[in-house]
Write an enzyme that holds these catalytic residues in place. Structure first.
Site, PDB file in Angstrom:
ATOM      1  N   THR A  15      -1.407 -19.169   5.883  1.00 49.64           N
ATOM      2  CA  THR A  15      -1.525 -20.557   5.420  1.00 49.64           C
ATOM      3  C   THR A  15      -2.976 -20.976   5.131  1.00 49.64           C
ATOM      4  O   THR A  15      -3.899 -20.526   5.819  1.00 49.64           O
ATOM      5  CB  THR A  15      -0.917 -21.534   6.458  1.00 49.64           C
ATOM      6  OG1 THR A  15      -1.085 -22.853   5.961  1.00 49.64           O
ATOM      7  CG2 THR A  15      -1.613 -21.424   7.808  1.00 49.64           C
ATOM      8  N   SER A  64      -3.440 -24.377   4.957  1.00 49.49           N
ATOM      9  CA  SER A  64      -3.414 -25.777   5.391  1.00 49.49           C
ATOM     10  C   SER A  64      -4.500 -26.118   6.423  1.00 49.49           C
ATOM     11  O   SER A  64      -5.058 -27.218   6.372  1.00 49.49           O
ATOM     12  CB  SER A  64      -2.035 -26.139   5.941  1.00 49.49           C
ATOM     13  OG  SER A  64      -1.113 -26.145   4.875  1.00 49.49           O
ATOM     14  N   LYS A  85      12.361 -26.177   6.136  1.00 45.27           N
ATOM     15  CA  LYS A  85      12.216 -27.496   5.511  1.00 45.27           C
ATOM     16  C   LYS A  85      13.521 -28.299   5.481  1.00 45.27           C
ATOM     17  O   LYS A  85      13.481 -29.521   5.491  1.00 45.27           O
ATOM     18  CB  LYS A  85      11.669 -27.355   4.086  1.00 45.27           C
ATOM     19  CG  LYS A  85      10.208 -26.947   4.044  1.00 45.27           C
ATOM     20  CD  LYS A  85       9.693 -26.952   2.624  1.00 45.27           C
ATOM     21  CE  LYS A  85       8.263 -26.463   2.580  1.00 45.27           C
ATOM     22  NZ  LYS A  85       7.674 -26.566   1.244  1.00 45.27           N
ATOM     23  N   ASP A  95       5.566 -32.614  -0.733  1.00 43.77           N
ATOM     24  CA  ASP A  95       5.442 -31.577  -1.773  1.00 43.77           C
ATOM     25  C   ASP A  95       5.582 -32.209  -3.153  1.00 43.77           C
ATOM     26  O   ASP A  95       4.811 -31.914  -4.068  1.00 43.77           O
ATOM     27  CB  ASP A  95       6.562 -30.529  -1.630  1.00 43.77           C
ATOM     28  CG  ASP A  95       6.236 -29.483  -0.579  1.00 43.77           C
ATOM     29  OD1 ASP A  95       5.041 -29.228  -0.337  1.00 43.77           O
ATOM     30  OD2 ASP A  95       7.188 -28.921  -0.005  1.00 43.77           O
ATOM     31  N   GLY A 148      14.243 -21.805 -12.172  1.00 43.34           N
ATOM     32  CA  GLY A 148      14.572 -21.645 -10.760  1.00 43.34           C
ATOM     33  C   GLY A 148      15.574 -22.694 -10.321  1.00 43.34           C
ATOM     34  O   GLY A 148      15.756 -23.727 -11.002  1.00 43.34           O
ATOM     35  N   ASN A 180      18.246 -20.739 -14.385  1.00 41.67           N
ATOM     36  CA  ASN A 180      18.185 -19.915 -13.167  1.00 41.67           C
ATOM     37  C   ASN A 180      19.048 -18.674 -13.312  1.00 41.67           C
ATOM     38  O   ASN A 180      20.002 -18.650 -14.091  1.00 41.67           O
ATOM     39  CB  ASN A 180      18.672 -20.727 -11.956  1.00 41.67           C
ATOM     40  CG  ASN A 180      18.314 -20.077 -10.642  1.00 41.67           C
ATOM     41  OD1 ASN A 180      17.192 -19.600 -10.474  1.00 41.67           O
ATOM     42  ND2 ASN A 180      19.249 -20.023  -9.707  1.00 41.67           N
ATOM     43  N   ARG A 181      18.668 -17.628 -12.563  1.00 41.35           N
ATOM     44  CA  ARG A 181      19.456 -16.394 -12.556  1.00 41.35           C
ATOM     45  C   ARG A 181      20.882 -16.690 -12.081  1.00 41.35           C
ATOM     46  O   ARG A 181      21.845 -16.320 -12.726  1.00 41.35           O
ATOM     47  CB  ARG A 181      18.774 -15.380 -11.623  1.00 41.35           C
ATOM     48  CG  ARG A 181      19.555 -14.122 -11.399  1.00 41.35           C
ATOM     49  CD  ARG A 181      18.788 -13.181 -10.492  1.00 41.35           C
ATOM     50  NE  ARG A 181      18.535 -13.741  -9.157  1.00 41.35           N
ATOM     51  CZ  ARG A 181      17.897 -13.105  -8.199  1.00 41.35           C
ATOM     52  NH1 ARG A 181      17.417 -11.894  -8.411  1.00 41.35           N
ATOM     53  NH2 ARG A 181      17.710 -13.658  -7.013  1.00 41.35           N
ATOM     54  N   GLY A 200      -0.364 -23.528  -8.988  1.00 42.41           N
ATOM     55  CA  GLY A 200       0.136 -24.499  -8.012  1.00 42.41           C
ATOM     56  C   GLY A 200      -0.848 -24.887  -6.922  1.00 42.41           C
ATOM     57  O   GLY A 200      -0.458 -25.544  -5.957  1.00 42.41           O
TER      58      GLY A 200
HETATM   59  P1  NAP Z   1      13.678 -20.192  -2.919  1.00 39.95           P
HETATM   60  O1  NAP Z   1      14.422 -21.378  -2.433  1.00 39.95           O
HETATM   61  O2  NAP Z   1      13.785 -18.903  -2.199  1.00 39.95           O
HETATM   62  O3  NAP Z   1      14.132 -19.953  -4.474  1.00 39.95           O
HETATM   63  C1  NAP Z   1      13.719 -18.816  -5.156  1.00 39.95           C
HETATM   64  C2  NAP Z   1      14.067 -18.946  -6.644  1.00 39.95           C
HETATM   65  O4  NAP Z   1      13.551 -17.782  -7.311  1.00 39.95           O
HETATM   66  C3  NAP Z   1      15.556 -18.985  -6.946  1.00 39.95           C
HETATM   67  O5  NAP Z   1      15.756 -19.796  -8.087  1.00 39.95           O
HETATM   68  C4  NAP Z   1      15.869 -17.510  -7.265  1.00 39.95           C
HETATM   69  O6  NAP Z   1      16.967 -17.328  -8.128  1.00 39.95           O
HETATM   70  C5  NAP Z   1      14.614 -17.115  -7.998  1.00 39.95           C
HETATM   71  N1  NAP Z   1      14.396 -15.664  -7.946  1.00 39.95           N
HETATM   72  C6  NAP Z   1      13.914 -14.958  -6.889  1.00 39.95           C
HETATM   73  N2  NAP Z   1      13.846 -13.648  -7.221  1.00 39.95           N
HETATM   74  C7  NAP Z   1      14.312 -13.535  -8.501  1.00 39.95           C
HETATM   75  C8  NAP Z   1      14.463 -12.454  -9.414  1.00 39.95           C
HETATM   76  N3  NAP Z   1      14.138 -11.207  -9.060  1.00 39.95           N
HETATM   77  N4  NAP Z   1      14.935 -12.708 -10.645  1.00 39.95           N
HETATM   78  C9  NAP Z   1      15.262 -13.966 -11.016  1.00 39.95           C
HETATM   79  N5  NAP Z   1      15.129 -15.043 -10.210  1.00 39.95           N
HETATM   80  C10 NAP Z   1      14.652 -14.838  -8.967  1.00 39.95           C
HETATM   81  O7  NAP Z   1      12.107 -20.486  -3.023  1.00 39.95           O
HETATM   82  P2  NAP Z   1      11.386 -21.924  -3.148  1.00 39.95           P
HETATM   83  O8  NAP Z   1      11.091 -22.451  -1.811  1.00 39.95           O
HETATM   84  O9  NAP Z   1      12.176 -22.726  -4.104  1.00 39.95           O
HETATM   85  O10 NAP Z   1       9.963 -21.501  -3.782  1.00 39.95           O
HETATM   86  C11 NAP Z   1       9.863 -21.082  -5.147  1.00 39.95           C
HETATM   87  C12 NAP Z   1       8.397 -20.874  -5.517  1.00 39.95           C
HETATM   88  O11 NAP Z   1       7.657 -22.111  -5.430  1.00 39.95           O
HETATM   89  C13 NAP Z   1       7.681 -19.896  -4.577  1.00 39.95           C
HETATM   90  O12 NAP Z   1       6.944 -19.017  -5.378  1.00 39.95           O
HETATM   91  C14 NAP Z   1       6.728 -20.771  -3.767  1.00 39.95           C
HETATM   92  O13 NAP Z   1       5.543 -20.067  -3.455  1.00 39.95           O
HETATM   93  C15 NAP Z   1       6.440 -21.897  -4.737  1.00 39.95           C
HETATM   94  N6  NAP Z   1       6.038 -23.151  -4.042  1.00 39.95           N
HETATM   95  C16 NAP Z   1       4.762 -23.610  -4.198  1.00 39.95           C
HETATM   96  C17 NAP Z   1       4.342 -24.764  -3.543  1.00 39.95           C
HETATM   97  C18 NAP Z   1       2.920 -25.264  -3.714  1.00 39.95           C
HETATM   98  O14 NAP Z   1       2.449 -26.058  -2.892  1.00 39.95           O
HETATM   99  N7  NAP Z   1       2.225 -24.874  -4.762  1.00 39.95           N
HETATM  100  C19 NAP Z   1       5.236 -25.473  -2.719  1.00 39.95           C
HETATM  101  C20 NAP Z   1       6.553 -24.986  -2.598  1.00 39.95           C
HETATM  102  C21 NAP Z   1       6.942 -23.821  -3.259  1.00 39.95           C
HETATM  103  P3  NAP Z   1      18.486 -17.228  -7.537  1.00 39.95           P
HETATM  104  O15 NAP Z   1      18.881 -18.643  -7.263  1.00 39.95           O
HETATM  105  O16 NAP Z   1      19.253 -16.611  -8.636  1.00 39.95           O
HETATM  106  O17 NAP Z   1      18.392 -16.388  -6.308  1.00 39.95           O
END
Ligand code: NAP
Length: 286
Positions: free
Chosen positions: A19, A21, A70, A106, A130, A154-155, A249
């Site tokens: 982290t 943070s 979360k 967020d 996504g 989304n996938r 991000g």
């Molecule tokens: P999550 O709930 O695990 O969702 C992951 C997403 O990625 C889903 O839509 C999933 O599709 C897709 N995915 C994963 N592997 C894939 C693949 N091989 N091919 C196609 N789609 C794939 O994760 P999250 O919490 O939403 O976070 C998503 C991203 O946002 C992360 O990279 C995280 O680091 C970033 N984030 C950044 C911040 C910031 O402060 N900048 C804050 C929060 C999150 P399926 O639904 O088909 O599985």
């Protein structure tokens, strides 16, 4: 100096070892002369309730919550802010009498980040890639801030459909529609803001991007990746190669932290202080 009056805040999650943070909060405390210290707490999977109750018993002033807690943490709160309830996820706990109140910073953080980069949401046509926790929250934010159209790709299409139904339902208009990841052919005719909210391209998989086809990137005026490690993702590089503007991000991370800090301390952090912390985060990223 830590003394008898020092307030303690922290981060609960699993893992928390990478982290950034603590940099945000401890440097803010130094800069603003706040007697507050911020530490990470690694919480094992079956101990979330004990962690939240224990934090309250120890008089921890506030907590951030990260993956994978979360949504689960909602169960252990005394109160939930309405925006966090609509998003279904909390990343900030503020101590109140009898328990913690949960907030989601967020999304307001992303909104401040977009504003600081001059990106307007009202009337905008936006592609969200996504349908996980982040994409869901982003979709709620964009719909509430007046986006004209949100195309959710989304996938797993069913997950996108569920978010669209929910958001369209409470917005009372069909602002979100769903497309498979390969469905962008039909979007020709205008330029879009795209928000990359999948985990594809995260370090160490720097060479991956959710879509590789150049035709997709020709549709974008801006590609905004929620990922900040690596600082330039393949998605961002493909956006730039097609002539678009690419942003990572890191500012979202910055502002979610700043809004948490503001909630804990009842203050407004100036833009100058925010930019100073942003510089430190960029240095920490190398
Ligand atoms: P999550 O709930 O695990 O969702 C992951 C997403 O990625 C889903 O839509 C999933 O599709 C897709 N995915 C994963 N592997 C894939 C693949 N091989 N091919 C196609 N789609 C794939 O994760 P999250 O919490 O939403 O976070 C998503 C991203 O946002 C992360 O990279 C995280 O680091 C970033 N984030 C950044 C911040 C910031 O402060 N900048 C804050 C929060 C999150 P399926 O639904 O088909 O599985």
């Amino acid at each position: 100096m830590i003394n008898g009056r020092t307030k303690t805040c922290g981060l609960i999650g699993n893992p928390v070892e990478h982290t950034m943070s603590p940099t945000i909060h401890n440097r803010l405390s130094e800069m603003l002369h706040t007697n507050l210290v911020y530490v990470p707490f690694h919480v094992e999977k079956n101990l979330l309730q004990e962690a939240v109750e224990g934090a309250f018993a120890l008089n921890l002033w506030g907590l951030n919550v990260t993956v994978p807690y979360k949504s689960e943490v909602l169960t252990y709160l005394k109160e939930v802010d309405p925006l966090a309830a609509r998003i279904g996820a909390v990343n900030t706990l503020v101590k109140t009498e009898g328990g913690y109140k949960g907030y989601n910073t967020d999304m307001p953080g992303l909104f401040r980040a977009l504003e600081s980069d001059g990106i307007q949401i009202p009337g905008e046509h936006i592609i969200v890639l996504g349908a996980g926790g982040a994409a869901r929250a982003v979709t709620v934010l964009l719909a509430e801030k007046g986006a004209e159209e949100i195309i959710l790709c989304n996938r797993t299409i069913e997950k996108a459909g569920k978010i669209a139904d929910e958001v369209n339902g409470y917005m009372g208009r069909n602002v979100v529609r769903v497309l498979p990841l390969s469905g962008y052919e039909e979007l020709k005719g205008r330029k879009y803001l795209a928000i990359q909210a999948t985990s594809v391209g995260l370090h160490p998989n720097d060479q991956d991007a959710i879509i590789l086809d150049k035709d997709f990137y020709n549709l974008l005026h801006t590609g905004y990746d929620l990922i900040f490690n690596p600082s330039s993702t393949r998605f961002m590089k493909l956006t730039e190669e097609a002539g678009g503007r690419a942003i990572n991000g890191l500012k979202m991370l910055l502002y979610q932290g700043i809004i948490s800090y503001e909630l804990w301390n009842g203050i407004q952090v100036s833009q100058e202080s925010a930019m100073e912390i942003y510089k430190l985060l960029k240095e920490e990223m190398g």
